[in-house]
Design an enzyme around this catalytic site. Structure first.
Site, PDB file in Angstrom:
ATOM      1  N   ALA A  31       0.874  -1.184   0.000  1.00  0.00           N
ATOM      2  CA  ALA A  31       0.000   0.000   0.000  1.00  0.00           C
ATOM      3  C   ALA A  31       0.910   1.232   0.000  1.00  0.00           C
ATOM      4  O   ALA A  31       0.837   2.100   0.877  1.00  0.00           O
ATOM      5  CB  ALA A  31      -0.965  -0.009   1.181  1.00  0.00           C
ATOM      6  N   HIS A  36       7.208   5.737   1.599  1.00  0.00           N
ATOM      7  CA  HIS A  36       7.995   4.585   1.123  1.00  0.00           C
ATOM      8  C   HIS A  36       8.921   5.014  -0.014  1.00  0.00           C
ATOM      9  O   HIS A  36      10.062   4.584  -0.092  1.00  0.00           O
ATOM     10  CB  HIS A  36       7.062   3.488   0.589  1.00  0.00           C
ATOM     11  CG  HIS A  36       6.153   2.884   1.621  1.00  0.00           C
ATOM     12  ND1 HIS A  36       4.791   2.923   1.506  1.00  0.00           N
ATOM     13  CD2 HIS A  36       6.413   2.212   2.769  1.00  0.00           C
ATOM     14  CE1 HIS A  36       4.229   2.301   2.534  1.00  0.00           C
ATOM     15  NE2 HIS A  36       5.195   1.859   3.324  1.00  0.00           N
ATOM     16  N   GLN A  60       3.679  -9.836  13.103  1.00  0.00           N
ATOM     17  CA  GLN A  60       3.802  -8.584  13.859  1.00  0.00           C
ATOM     18  C   GLN A  60       2.451  -7.952  14.170  1.00  0.00           C
ATOM     19  O   GLN A  60       2.382  -6.884  14.765  1.00  0.00           O
ATOM     20  CB  GLN A  60       4.718  -7.585  13.141  1.00  0.00           C
ATOM     21  CG  GLN A  60       4.147  -6.951  11.889  1.00  0.00           C
ATOM     22  CD  GLN A  60       5.200  -6.135  11.161  1.00  0.00           C
ATOM     23  OE1 GLN A  60       6.165  -6.665  10.629  1.00  0.00           O
ATOM     24  NE2 GLN A  60       5.020  -4.821  11.158  1.00  0.00           N
ATOM     25  N   SER A 186       0.885   7.269   5.676  1.00  0.00           N
ATOM     26  CA  SER A 186       0.799   5.930   6.256  1.00  0.00           C
ATOM     27  C   SER A 186      -0.139   5.100   5.384  1.00  0.00           C
ATOM     28  O   SER A 186      -1.130   5.638   4.856  1.00  0.00           O
ATOM     29  CB  SER A 186       0.223   6.009   7.675  1.00  0.00           C
ATOM     30  OG  SER A 186      -0.209   4.732   8.096  1.00  0.00           O
ATOM     31  N   SER A 187       0.161   3.822   5.243  1.00  0.00           N
ATOM     32  CA  SER A 187      -0.734   2.952   4.470  1.00  0.00           C
ATOM     33  C   SER A 187      -2.128   2.954   5.075  1.00  0.00           C
ATOM     34  O   SER A 187      -3.131   2.834   4.366  1.00  0.00           O
ATOM     35  CB  SER A 187      -0.193   1.524   4.456  1.00  0.00           C
ATOM     36  OG  SER A 187       1.111   1.533   3.929  1.00  0.00           O
TER      37      SER A 187
HETATM   38  P1  AMP Z   1       5.296  -0.040   6.438  1.00  0.00           P
HETATM   39  O1  AMP Z   1       4.943  -0.417   5.042  1.00  0.00           O
HETATM   40  O2  AMP Z   1       4.259   0.780   7.127  1.00  0.00           O
HETATM   41  O3  AMP Z   1       5.808  -1.201   7.247  1.00  0.00           O
HETATM   42  O4  AMP Z   1       6.538   0.943   6.281  1.00  0.00           O
HETATM   43  C1  AMP Z   1       7.704   0.558   5.615  1.00  0.00           C
HETATM   44  C2  AMP Z   1       8.781   1.555   5.924  1.00  0.00           C
HETATM   45  O5  AMP Z   1       8.377   2.859   5.493  1.00  0.00           O
HETATM   46  C3  AMP Z   1       9.085   1.676   7.429  1.00  0.00           C
HETATM   47  O6  AMP Z   1      10.480   1.813   7.620  1.00  0.00           O
HETATM   48  C4  AMP Z   1       8.353   2.935   7.816  1.00  0.00           C
HETATM   49  O7  AMP Z   1       8.893   3.591   8.936  1.00  0.00           O
HETATM   50  C5  AMP Z   1       8.532   3.768   6.560  1.00  0.00           C
HETATM   51  N1  AMP Z   1       7.521   4.818   6.495  1.00  0.00           N
HETATM   52  C6  AMP Z   1       6.174   4.655   6.600  1.00  0.00           C
HETATM   53  N2  AMP Z   1       5.564   5.851   6.540  1.00  0.00           N
HETATM   54  C7  AMP Z   1       6.540   6.787   6.384  1.00  0.00           C
HETATM   55  C8  AMP Z   1       6.557   8.212   6.255  1.00  0.00           C
HETATM   56  N3  AMP Z   1       5.437   8.914   6.290  1.00  0.00           N
HETATM   57  N4  AMP Z   1       7.750   8.839   6.112  1.00  0.00           N
HETATM   58  C9  AMP Z   1       8.897   8.114   6.084  1.00  0.00           C
HETATM   59  N5  AMP Z   1       8.953   6.774   6.207  1.00  0.00           N
HETATM   60  C10 AMP Z   1       7.800   6.116   6.349  1.00  0.00           C
END
Ligand code: AMP
Length: 281
Positions: A31, A36, A60, A186-187
């Protein structure tokens, strides 16, 4: 753009590259959004190849409903990455492929930081994170791996993981990427109504306010005022507002000038759990 679902095919592809490349790794749960992509962009600059994993890690999630409702759209993610930079390598294994059998967590001792904040509210979460990243790091052996400060506690946990397991991967923390109104990408934002997305700038507003008051008011005063502000906002249900020292992630009331602090929030809006944080000094 190369897309692999099997570890051996991915490794065969990398071994065929001459000279052997410097590998950057960006683990994600899909997503995909601009947060990302900002991590991916940094990796593309630092490394010869960048592997982006898309894997919703079951171990998790402490809440089955949260796992089921987690947004997934692999086709859209692949199009986004392809248009962004077609040199990216995508790795999207199934749980069975990555875990090689039983999909279960190992248990970790991250010297206490796993028990604070997200660890306290999502039991077992960081065992799942430690497990999946051990599997990825052992399989891919990246030179550099990129993580967002958006999940600051996770970033500290992963630094501990490579230290404890004596892994050679360098962990790179990347800044939080935000919408124009301050809401962190955020996703989970995909599950919010347009109104809730607008209203969620409130989280950043409270964090920014904490930063502005840091050094003027003491930490417990800022904490009390922030909790009070959430109580007055009927759209939100606050799980925690905490000011913590960045190494131990322990809540603080008194500030020491030599140390670094951040404010952390977890809150629900429309039953979607959002987290965010900000550096205070
Ligand atoms: P996730 O898909 O939510 O597990 O996120 C994958 C990576 O992207 C993780 O290292 C998160 O911390 C990073 N991430 C998610 N949202 C953001 C954001 N708004 N800014 C920077 N990094 C992000």
């Amino acid at each position: 753009m190369h897309v692999f679902t099997k570890t051996t095919y991915l490794l065969n592809h990398i071994e065929g590259l001459k000279p052997f490349p410097k590998i950057g790794f960006v683990p994600t749960m899909g997503a995909l959004h601009k947060g990302h992509l900002s991590l991916t962009e940094t990796s593309l600059i630092d490394n010869d190849i960048t592997i982006v994993s898309i894997f919703v890690n079951p171990t998790q999630f402490n809440n089955v409903e949260d796992l089921e409702k987690y947004p997934r759209d692999l086709q859209k993610d692949l199009e986004l990455l392809e248009n962004f930079n077609n040199k990216i390598i995508v790795f999207c294994p199934s749980p069975k492929e990555l875990y090689q059998g039983t999909v279960a967590s190992q248990q970790f001792n991250f010297e206490g930081i796993e028990n604070e904040m997200e660890g306290a509210f999502r039991p077992g979460h960081f065992d799942g994170v430690g497990t999946v990243l051990s599997l990825f790091f052992n399989a891919i052996t990246p030179n550099n791996a990129y993580f967002g400060e958006k999940d600051f506690q996770q970033l500290q946990i992963i630094k501990k993981l490579v230290e404890i397991k004596k892994m050679k991967t360098n962990i790179v923390g990347c800044p939080i990427f935000r919408e124009a109104n301050g809401l962190a990408f955020s996703s989970r934002n995909a599950r919010l109504s347009i109104e809730a997305k607008k209203a969620s700038s409130f989280i950043y507003h409270i964090l920014k306010n904490a930063k502005d008051n840091f050094g003027i008011k003491n930490a417990s005063e800022i904490t009390e005022e922030s909790i009070e502000a959430f109580k007055k906002n009927p759209l939100f249900e606050l799980e925690y507002f905490i000011i913590a020292e960045t190494k131990t992630l322990k809540t603080v009331n008194e500030i020491q000038p030599s140390k670094k602090y951040r404010a952390f929030i977890a809150a629900f809006i429309e039953e979607v759990r959002l987290i965010d944080n900000i550096a205070l000094n």
